[in-house]
Design an enzyme around this catalytic site. Structure first.
Site, PDB file in Angstrom:
ATOM      1  N   LYS B 101      47.905   6.248 -19.007  1.00 44.08           N
ATOM      2  CA  LYS B 101      48.413   4.984 -18.464  1.00 44.08           C
ATOM      3  C   LYS B 101      49.894   4.869 -18.814  1.00 44.08           C
ATOM      4  CE  LYS B 101      48.485   0.009 -19.115  1.00 44.08           C
ATOM      5  NZ  LYS B 101      47.846  -1.196 -19.638  1.00 44.08           N
ATOM      6  N   GLY B 162      48.668 -10.408 -21.513  1.00 45.83           N
ATOM      7  CA  GLY B 162      48.228 -11.311 -22.569  1.00 45.83           C
ATOM      8  C   GLY B 162      48.304 -12.784 -22.229  1.00 45.83           C
ATOM      9  N   ALA B 188      46.318  -6.509 -16.423  1.00 37.36           N
ATOM     10  CA  ALA B 188      47.038  -7.590 -17.097  1.00 37.36           C
ATOM     11  C   ALA B 188      46.890  -8.927 -16.394  1.00 37.36           C
ATOM     12  CB  ALA B 188      48.513  -7.290 -17.266  1.00 37.36           C
ATOM     13  N   GLY B 189      46.681  -9.945 -17.190  1.00 37.54           N
ATOM     14  CA  GLY B 189      46.698 -11.318 -16.704  1.00 37.54           C
ATOM     15  C   GLY B 189      45.339 -11.956 -16.515  1.00 37.54           C
ATOM     16  N   ASN B 210      42.325  -6.370 -21.736  1.00 38.78           N
ATOM     17  CA  ASN B 210      42.126  -6.256 -23.179  1.00 38.78           C
ATOM     18  C   ASN B 210      41.988  -7.641 -23.800  1.00 38.78           C
ATOM     19  OD1 ASN B 210      43.572  -4.051 -25.704  1.00 38.78           O
ATOM     20  ND2 ASN B 210      42.248  -5.782 -26.029  1.00 38.78           N
ATOM     21  N   THR B 211      43.062  -8.445 -23.700  1.00 37.24           N
ATOM     22  CA  THR B 211      43.075  -9.730 -24.391  1.00 37.24           C
ATOM     23  C   THR B 211      41.998 -10.684 -23.886  1.00 37.24           C
ATOM     24  OG1 THR B 211      45.458  -9.405 -24.535  1.00 37.24           O
ATOM     25  CG2 THR B 211      44.623 -11.538 -25.221  1.00 37.24           C
TER      26      THR B 211
END
Lengths: 73, 264
Positions: B101, B162, B188-189, B210-211
């Protein structure tokens, strides 16, 4: 046998470290406790393949980066 | 349903890709990964901690490479040079593993991608034989350029890393999907399950997060929610939703056979 030991300074992950002599990378990673661990190593900006750890010798002023995989997104 | 995700010729049954950062400990990491059903997991490449006991638990024990496809990232890199260097180290670290990535960031506040450095790094990496899944902005022109370079998946942000703000510009994601043939994976997001479902309903090939999992009050439960959301969104996309209309005058129950009014 080589001559008398000479203390050298190398930089591992940006930190200066005194070594009692010019070691091979294999000896150095054993001293750091990394033998058998999955690491990757750069010597002065060039990757040293694991297969060459026993041959390559670190010398005065060398810069080493040793990395592992950690949690990340 | 046989509906695999194919990236660089490899077949994956899960369309949810997850990060391994920000968990309480490795037990929680592993439990969340298992609940998510993810097969591809991102990892970061970092300097060893020289003061640390080498026998301390590590990611490789908790998340074995025999069970998961590692996707080493370039998180924290702000130049093409640093990103390329990081992934060369990753390839050495992971025995020649080439699926990576790429992310090259533009500034530390927003973590917004620097697409100029990203394009430069992608060119070098593809030339060196890497299979590059690339994090980028939701710019459809850049997305196509990254595909032209040879990236194996385009991974636009839905909103900032995040942030948990969800999908802020579904129209741009649609423009990207209309122009790109390789898998488009929202990266993301995503904040909660409905965000993941919406991404999949739009037709994205997958979602990377992830987050949204690690930052939930109960990460393992959220991982399970995300798994179901991605599957539900994918099914809804494949099923094809009904058209939206203000009203239809077409009730769901039959109009024939309604009992007569007693007041007739």
């Amino acid at each position: 046998m080589r001559g008398k030991l000479k203390v050298i300074t190398v930089f591992i992950n940006g930190v200066a470290r005194q070594l009692k002599d010019s070691y091979t990378i294999e000896v150095l990673i054993a001293e750091l406790g990394y033998t058998g661990r999955r690491i990757a190593l750069e010597l002065n900006g060039d990757i040293v393949p694991r297969s060459l750890y026993a041959e390559r010798v670190v010398t005065e002023g060398d810069k080493l980066e040793i990395v592992v995989a950690v949690g990340g997104g | 349903m046989n509906d695999p995700l194919i990236i660089a010729g490899q077949i994956y049954s899960s369309r949810l890709l997850v990060g391994t950062g920000k968990y309480k400990d490795f037990d929680e990491t592993r439990a969340a990964l298992d609940a998510s059903g993810a097969q591809i997991v991102t990892v970061a490449i970092r300097r060893t901690n020289l003061g640390q006991n080498p026998d301390e638990p590590n990611l490789l024990d908790a998340v074995p490479m025999s069970k998961f496809t590692y996707l080493p990232n370039t998180a924290g890199c702000y130049t093409a040079e640093d990103a390329v260097r990081t992934l060369r180290l990753a390839r050495e670290l992971l025995d020649g593993h080439s699926l990576v990535k790429l992310e090259v960031l533009g500034d530390p506040q927003s973590l917004y991608p620097n697409v100029i450095e990203t394009l430069a790094a992608a060119k070098t990496l593809v030339a060196e034989g890497f299979q590059v899944m690339v994090y980028t902005s939701d710019d459809p022109i850049i997305a196509r350029q990254l595909e032209d370079i040879g990236c194996v998946a385009i991974m636009p942000l839905a909103s900032l890393i995040g942030s948990g703000m969800g999908i802020l510009n579904p129209w741009n994601l649609q423009l990207i999907m209309d122009r790109v043939k390789v898998p488009v994976i929202v990266d993301a997001g995503v904040g909660t399950a409905s965000d993941a479902a919406i991404a999949m309903e739009l037709g994205c090939a997958g979602v990377l997060m992830n987050t949204a999992i690690a930052g939930a009050q109960q990460p393992v439960l959220m991982a399970s929610a995300m798994k179901q959301a991605v599957e539900a969104g994918r099914c809804a996309y494949l099923a094809g939703r009904m058209p939206k209309k203000l009203y239809s005058a077409s009730p769901s129950s039959p109009t024939a056979g309604i009992i007569a009014s007693v007041r007739g």
